[in-house]
Design an enzyme around this catalytic site. Structure first.
Site, PDB file in Angstrom:
ATOM      1  N   SER A   1      17.126  12.359 -15.875  1.00 29.11           N
ATOM      2  CA  SER A   1      17.257  13.658 -16.546  1.00 29.11           C
ATOM      3  C   SER A   1      15.899  14.140 -17.283  1.00 29.11           C
ATOM      4  O   SER A   1      14.963  14.397 -16.559  1.00 29.11           O
ATOM      5  CB  SER A   1      18.533  13.692 -17.531  1.00 29.11           C
ATOM      6  OG  SER A   1      19.128  14.855 -17.845  1.00 29.11           O
TER       7      SER A   1
ATOM      8  N   HIS B   1      23.232  12.273 -11.926  1.00 26.81           N
ATOM      9  CA  HIS B   1      24.082  12.450 -13.026  1.00 26.81           C
ATOM     10  C   HIS B   1      25.437  12.591 -12.610  1.00 26.81           C
ATOM     11  O   HIS B   1      26.391  12.507 -13.463  1.00 26.81           O
ATOM     12  CB  HIS B   1      23.864  14.068 -13.605  1.00 26.81           C
ATOM     13  CG  HIS B   1      22.758  14.240 -14.318  1.00 26.81           C
ATOM     14  ND1 HIS B   1      21.442  14.860 -13.694  1.00 26.81           N
ATOM     15  CD2 HIS B   1      22.671  14.569 -15.614  1.00 26.81           C
ATOM     16  CE1 HIS B   1      20.608  14.708 -14.635  1.00 26.81           C
ATOM     17  NE2 HIS B   1      21.229  14.691 -15.647  1.00 26.81           N
TER      18      HIS B   1
ATOM     19  N   GLU C   1      17.449  15.964  -8.095  1.00 25.76           N
ATOM     20  CA  GLU C   1      18.791  16.006  -8.609  1.00 25.76           C
ATOM     21  C   GLU C   1      18.736  16.936  -9.737  1.00 25.76           C
ATOM     22  O   GLU C   1      17.906  17.208 -10.349  1.00 25.76           O
ATOM     23  CB  GLU C   1      19.191  14.327  -8.808  1.00 25.76           C
ATOM     24  CG  GLU C   1      18.432  13.899  -9.598  1.00 25.76           C
ATOM     25  CD  GLU C   1      18.854  14.041 -11.195  1.00 25.76           C
ATOM     26  OE1 GLU C   1      19.763  14.606 -11.427  1.00 25.76           O
ATOM     27  OE2 GLU C   1      17.791  13.831 -12.302  1.00 25.76           O
TER      28      GLU C   1
END
Length: 291
Positions: free
Chosen positions: A96, A262, A195
């Site tokens: 992230s 995630h 992602e």
């Protein structure tokens, strides 16, 4: 050492992570400011940078695991002591917002990282297979292979072919946020990992379009597409539609459906090392980040 370079974390989730790490025979140590809080940040910039530098400078610390992402890593990366990083390389794990940290470490020290769950562990999202994947990527010198999963929303995003190159990237938002900074890597000959989470299709379109217009995708070897989680909105166009359209005409192999990101069952892959992407077989194989 467990550090919080981005958003504030929850002690109860970190306690579960400590339990897992201890079970692997590791000795997790909390950074001095791991539980600090300042609004949406895990403490002031100076504290977060100090924890990173403490970890990089301590010869007893052999790995750095970020507790979580959130936001804030880009605010401190310029304060990292890259001399210490180069002098004593250590595996750095996270995902992230931690993509910003890993890109900075690649720029400043050519340090490979590990794109995987943080120490603030959630068993409901990261079950046993996720833990085993993180453990293997952090402690083994064997290559890591991840296969596309039919149940993933991005599974249909695919352009046939095979590609080899260094796996770079991670979270799409942070890759785009690195444009125009020293941390944006040259993706020529690279396999780009992407992602994201909670980004509606039009925003994913905008980010991919910005990368294209900036020339950042020129010369790519291939694209590895991970999980795009909770990205639906009220329009008929899906995030898979957008990914297929904006990546499908680059003239390189594209493999979607990888359980990296995630979503539930998140797996771990090294970043910054050589990778082989086989869109025909549906696999991504990456050289270990540890040696």
């Amino acid at each position: 050492m467990l550090v919080s370079p981005s958003g504030p974390t929850r002690p109860e989730r970190v306690a579960r992570g400590v339990e897992l790490l201890t079970g692997w025979g590791l000795r997790p140590v909390l950074a001095p400011n791991a539980y600090a809080r300042q609004g949406y940040l895990a403490g002031a910039d100076a504290l977060r940078a100090a924890d990173l530098n403490t970890a990089f400078a301590d010869p007893q610390v052999r790995g750095v695991i970020c507790t979580r992402g959130g936001y804030g890593a880009q605010r401190v990366v310029d304060a990292i002591d890259m001399t210490a990083v180069r002098r004593d390389p250590k595996v750095v794990a996270g995902f992230s917002d931690i993509t910003a940290l890993q890109l900075a470490l690649w720029r400043g020290a050519r340090l490979a990282g590990v794109h995987g769950p943080g120490a603030a562990w959630r068993d409901e999202r990261t079950p046993l297979a996720s833990a085993e994947s993180l453990h293997a990527a952090m402690t083994s010198t064997e290559p890591v292979t991840v296969s596309a999963v039919e149940g993933e929303e991005t599974f249909g995003v695919r352009v046939a072919g095979r590609a080899t190159g260094r796996l770079l990237g991670g979270n799409l938002c942070l890759v785009v946020a690195s444009l125009g900074t020293p941390d944006m890597p040259d993706l020529t000959g690279a396999v780009l990992l992407l992602e994201d989470v909670q980004e509606p299709p039009y925003k994913v379109d905008r980010m991919l379009t910005q990368l294209r217009r900036a020339g950042a995708l020129d010369g790519l070897a291939g694209v590895a597409v991970g999980q795009f989680t909770d990205c639906a909105d009220g329009w008929d166009t899906t995030v898979a539609d957008v990914l297929g359209e904006r990546l499908g005409d680059l003239g390189v192999p594209v493999l979607g459906g990888l359980p990296v990101g995630h979503g539930p069952g998140q797996l771990t892959v090294p970043v910054g090392t050589r990778a082989s992407l086989d869109a025909d077989a549906g696999t991504l194989s990456v050289v270990a980040a540890v040696c």
